[in-house]
Scaffold this active site. Structure first.
Site, PDB file in Angstrom:
ATOM      1  N   ILE A   1      -7.191   4.049   8.053  1.00  0.00           N
ATOM      2  CA  ILE A   1      -7.381   5.324   7.501  1.00  0.00           C
ATOM      3  C   ILE A   1      -8.558   5.679   8.541  1.00  0.00           C
ATOM      4  O   ILE A   1      -9.286   7.066   8.602  1.00  0.00           O
ATOM      5  CB  ILE A   1      -8.928   4.137   6.906  1.00  0.00           C
ATOM      6  CG1 ILE A   1      -9.632   3.898   7.607  1.00  0.00           C
ATOM      7  CG2 ILE A   1      -7.726   4.445   5.085  1.00  0.00           C
ATOM      8  CD1 ILE A   1     -10.189   3.465   6.423  1.00  0.00           C
ATOM      9  N   GLU A   2      -8.620   5.314   9.819  1.00  0.00           N
ATOM     10  CA  GLU A   2      -9.280   6.039  11.045  1.00  0.00           C
ATOM     11  C   GLU A   2      -7.910   7.798  11.223  1.00  0.00           C
ATOM     12  O   GLU A   2      -8.795   8.727  11.742  1.00  0.00           O
ATOM     13  CB  GLU A   2      -9.237   5.642  12.217  1.00  0.00           C
ATOM     14  CG  GLU A   2     -10.026   4.099  11.847  1.00  0.00           C
ATOM     15  CD  GLU A   2     -10.393   3.349  11.609  1.00  0.00           C
ATOM     16  OE1 GLU A   2     -10.367   2.141  11.438  1.00  0.00           O
ATOM     17  OE2 GLU A   2      -8.840   3.101  11.067  1.00  0.00           O
TER      18      GLU A   2
ATOM     19  N   LYS B   1     -12.278   3.369   1.857  1.00  0.00           N
ATOM     20  CA  LYS B   1     -11.194   3.054   1.005  1.00  0.00           C
ATOM     21  C   LYS B   1     -11.355   1.600  -0.121  1.00  0.00           C
ATOM     22  O   LYS B   1     -11.908   0.825   0.377  1.00  0.00           O
ATOM     23  CB  LYS B   1      -9.643   2.673   2.175  1.00  0.00           C
ATOM     24  CG  LYS B   1      -9.050   1.466   1.302  1.00  0.00           C
ATOM     25  CD  LYS B   1      -8.046   1.251   2.466  1.00  0.00           C
ATOM     26  CE  LYS B   1      -6.554   0.999   2.190  1.00  0.00           C
ATOM     27  NZ  LYS B   1      -5.822   0.396   3.769  1.00  0.00           N
TER      28      LYS B   1
ATOM     29  N   GLU C   1       0.862  -1.572  -0.329  1.00  0.00           N
ATOM     30  CA  GLU C   1      -0.162  -0.531  -0.063  1.00  0.00           C
ATOM     31  C   GLU C   1       0.786   1.026   0.161  1.00  0.00           C
ATOM     32  O   GLU C   1       0.268   2.510  -0.789  1.00  0.00           O
ATOM     33  CB  GLU C   1      -0.666  -0.245   1.317  1.00  0.00           C
ATOM     34  CG  GLU C   1      -2.152  -0.558   0.911  1.00  0.00           C
ATOM     35  CD  GLU C   1      -2.765  -1.033   2.376  1.00  0.00           C
ATOM     36  OE1 GLU C   1      -4.419  -0.802   2.353  1.00  0.00           O
ATOM     37  OE2 GLU C   1      -2.172  -1.594   3.130  1.00  0.00           O
TER      38      GLU C   1
ATOM     39  N   TYR D   1     -15.611  26.960  -1.020  1.00  0.00           N
ATOM     40  CA  TYR D   1     -15.410  24.790  -0.585  1.00  0.00           C
ATOM     41  C   TYR D   1     -14.042  24.887  -1.883  1.00  0.00           C
ATOM     42  O   TYR D   1     -13.662  23.737  -1.419  1.00  0.00           O
ATOM     43  CB  TYR D   1     -16.220  24.710  -1.678  1.00  0.00           C
ATOM     44  CG  TYR D   1     -17.971  25.613  -1.920  1.00  0.00           C
ATOM     45  CD1 TYR D   1     -18.814  25.538   0.003  1.00  0.00           C
ATOM     46  CD2 TYR D   1     -18.645  25.887  -1.791  1.00  0.00           C
ATOM     47  CE1 TYR D   1     -19.808  26.107   0.430  1.00  0.00           C
ATOM     48  CE2 TYR D   1     -19.909  26.493  -2.370  1.00  0.00           C
ATOM     49  CZ  TYR D   1     -20.087  26.514  -0.408  1.00  0.00           C
ATOM     50  OH  TYR D   1     -21.947  27.251  -0.283  1.00  0.00           O
TER      51      TYR D   1
END
Length: 120
Positions: free
Chosen positions: A72-73, A99, A21, A53
């Protein structure tokens, strides 16, 4: 409380537990929800009464692509922290981080986390 949504922001980055990864990278998709008072902008029609934005999207891109996290947390938490630091008018932020190509033993699906933080 009013809400600004940015959804489906897609970035290629190198987050994850596994060496592949980090080396190969993969796509991450971010949904951003910012809660704030937009009453002034809804009445004035003035740019300075809202949050940009485009700048929010660039901020998210920077956090996702210029850092490396195992979880990812943690990435979602880092995005929340950056958004709250970006503009003091934002009272609460929620990030849903997708993900879609997680290296798990199932043929299809998307894995995601949602992290919410608010100003104290």
């Amino acid at each position: 409380m009013d809400t600004i949504y940015l959804t489906g922001l897609s970035f290629f980055a190198n987050h994850g537990l596994f060496e592949e990864e980090a080396r190969l990278g993969q796509r991450f998709i971010v949904d951003l929800k910012c809660e704030l008072d937009l009453s002034a902008a809804s009445k004035s029609d003035k740019y300075e009464d809202t949050v940009c934005y485009g700048s929010l999207a660039k901020l998210v891109e920077s956090v996702v692509t210029n850092n490396r996290f195992n979880l990812i947390e943690r990435l979602a938490g880092a995005i929340c922290e950056a958004v709250l630091d970006y503009d003091s008018r934002i009272e609460r932020v929620s990030i849903t981080l997708h993900k879609p190509s997680a290296p798990v033993p199932v043929a299809t699906g998307c894995f995601k986390v949602e992290i919410t933080q608010q100003r104290i």
